[in-house]
Design an enzyme around this catalytic site. Structure first.
Site, PDB file in Angstrom:
ATOM      1  CG  HIS A  10      -1.975   1.043   1.212  1.00  6.30           C
ATOM      2  ND1 HIS A  10      -3.309   0.754   1.021  1.00  6.30           N
ATOM      3  CD2 HIS A  10      -1.920   2.388   1.361  1.00  6.30           C
ATOM      4  CE1 HIS A  10      -4.015   1.875   1.062  1.00  6.30           C
ATOM      5  NE2 HIS A  10      -3.189   2.880   1.273  1.00  6.30           N
ATOM      6  CG  HIS A  12      -1.332   6.497  -2.237  1.00 12.25           C
ATOM      7  ND1 HIS A  12      -2.481   6.426  -2.996  1.00 12.25           N
ATOM      8  CD2 HIS A  12      -1.662   6.037  -1.007  1.00 12.25           C
ATOM      9  CE1 HIS A  12      -3.462   5.953  -2.247  1.00 12.25           C
ATOM     10  NE2 HIS A  12      -2.991   5.713  -1.044  1.00 12.25           N
ATOM     11  CG  HIS A 190      -7.711   3.686  -0.045  1.00 11.15           C
ATOM     12  ND1 HIS A 190      -7.114   3.096  -1.134  1.00 11.15           N
ATOM     13  CD2 HIS A 190      -6.758   4.455   0.540  1.00 11.15           C
ATOM     14  CE1 HIS A 190      -5.850   3.489  -1.202  1.00 11.15           C
ATOM     15  NE2 HIS A 190      -5.602   4.315  -0.204  1.00 11.15           N
ATOM     16  CD  GLU A 193      -7.164   6.547   5.608  1.00  7.45           C
ATOM     17  OE1 GLU A 193      -6.094   7.123   5.863  1.00  7.45           O
ATOM     18  OE2 GLU A 193      -7.626   6.487   4.455  1.00  7.45           O
TER      19      GLU A 193
END
Length: 328
Positions: A10, A12, A190, A193
């Site tokens: 994970h 970005h 996602h 969160e």
């Protein structure tokens, strides 16, 4: 901890750009981004929504295929220095090429070439997961999904979705995920969160994903936790990110240990490391301090990550052999 071979699922790509890299590009392009940096030169933001603003501002100067090739090289050099042997990174056609397939192919070629050079130089393997941006809406998610489907293969191995969880519902994006699934891509999203446990359940049931990005707020619904364990859904957990953004007050309060105790498959990643002042080594050290985990624990977590990776079987075998060699 630094030398322990690591698998990161994970990450970005733009969020891994060091502030110095972004400042350098801004200077080359004669753009003023001083408003997104602190006096010390770090990224400066206040809360999650402001983090998204700063993130998108930083990304705005990473424009050309050459820029993205340079970014991949910079990021992989840092990952290799932290012992990472395999990583998957989220890439967003929205940020480069605007979802145009022909333009996307040019950017993709630059990233693939940089990845191949890094693998030859440092032995690190990188794969890409195309990521529509949730707060851009479901209609805009279709173009990135088509880009992913049309270039699925050796380097593009999955589809995910990032962005603000408060915008829309996972099911709104079903077309994009169905498009990617039909092209043979693996799926993550996602959830859990800033969205609660219901967002995790919705991502699984409405999008059919096999991994969840973050997912930590599943701990608020133990029936869901047990369901995750039973189904073998893998959580891409980013503890340092969660603490930095205020989900939990400190590392000891983070639920990763409780999730693991209830046999949920968890992995460790950094999310947007320079934004959260972290590295994979730092994550391991803080988790060891918080929960008493040792090298054997981290070796087990890396095996889970390797098994959950979206790569082909041959690449997975290569990763597992390197992990096993380190265990000897």
């Amino acid at each position: 901890m630094r030398d322990l071979p690591k698998v990161e699922l994970h990450l970005h790509l733009e969020g891994a750009a060091p502030p110095s890299f972004v400042r350098g590009l801004a200077a080359e392009k004669k753009e003023d981004l001083s408003g997104i940096f602190s006096e010390s030169g770090a990224y400066a933001y206040d809360g999650f929504v402001d983090f998204l603003r700063v993130y998108e501002a930083a990304t705005s100067v990473i424009r050309t295929p050459e820029d993205y090739g340079r970014l991949v090289t910079t990021v992989l050099e840092e990952l290799a220095s932290q012992g990472v042997i395999y990583a998957e990174t989220f890439v967003s056609p929205d940020f480069f090429g605007g979802g145009d397939l022909a333009a996307w192919r040019e950017y993709l070629a630059a990233m693939e070439e940089a990845s191949a050079r890094a693998e030859t130089r440092d032995g690190i393997i990188l794969k890409g997961i195309v990521t529509p941006i949730r707060h851009f809406g479901p209609e805009r998610a279709k173009a990135p999904a088509i880009c992913a489907a049309e270039t699925a293969g050796e380097w593009i191995v999955g589809l995910g979705m990032g962005g603000n969880e408060a915008v829309g519902k996972p099911g709104d994006f079903a077309w994009a995920f169905d498009c990617a699934r039909e092209a043979g891509l693996r799926l993550t999203c996602h959830a859990g969160e800033f969205g609660g446990p219901e967002s995790v359940r919705a991502a699984i049931e409405d999008l059919g994903v096999e991994r969840i990005g973050h997912g930590v707020r599943a701990i608020e619904d133990l029936a869901l936790v047990d369901d995750l364990a039973e189904r073998g859904i893998v959580l891409e957990v980013c503890p340092g990110s969660n603490v930095a953004l205020g989900l939990y007050p400190d590392w000891r309060a983070h639920p990763i240990e409780k999730l693991r105790e209830r046999e949920v498959k968890v992995t460790i990643s950094t999310d947007d490391p320079p934004f959260f002042h972290t590295t994979m080594t730092h994550e391991y050290e803080r988790l060891a301090d918080a929960f008493g985990w040792d090298v054997a624990d981290f070796a087990a977590l890396n095996r889970v990550a390797a098994e959950a990776a979206f790569c082909d079987a041959g690449t997975r075998d290569k990763i597992l052999k390197r992990l096993e060699a380190a265990d000897v």
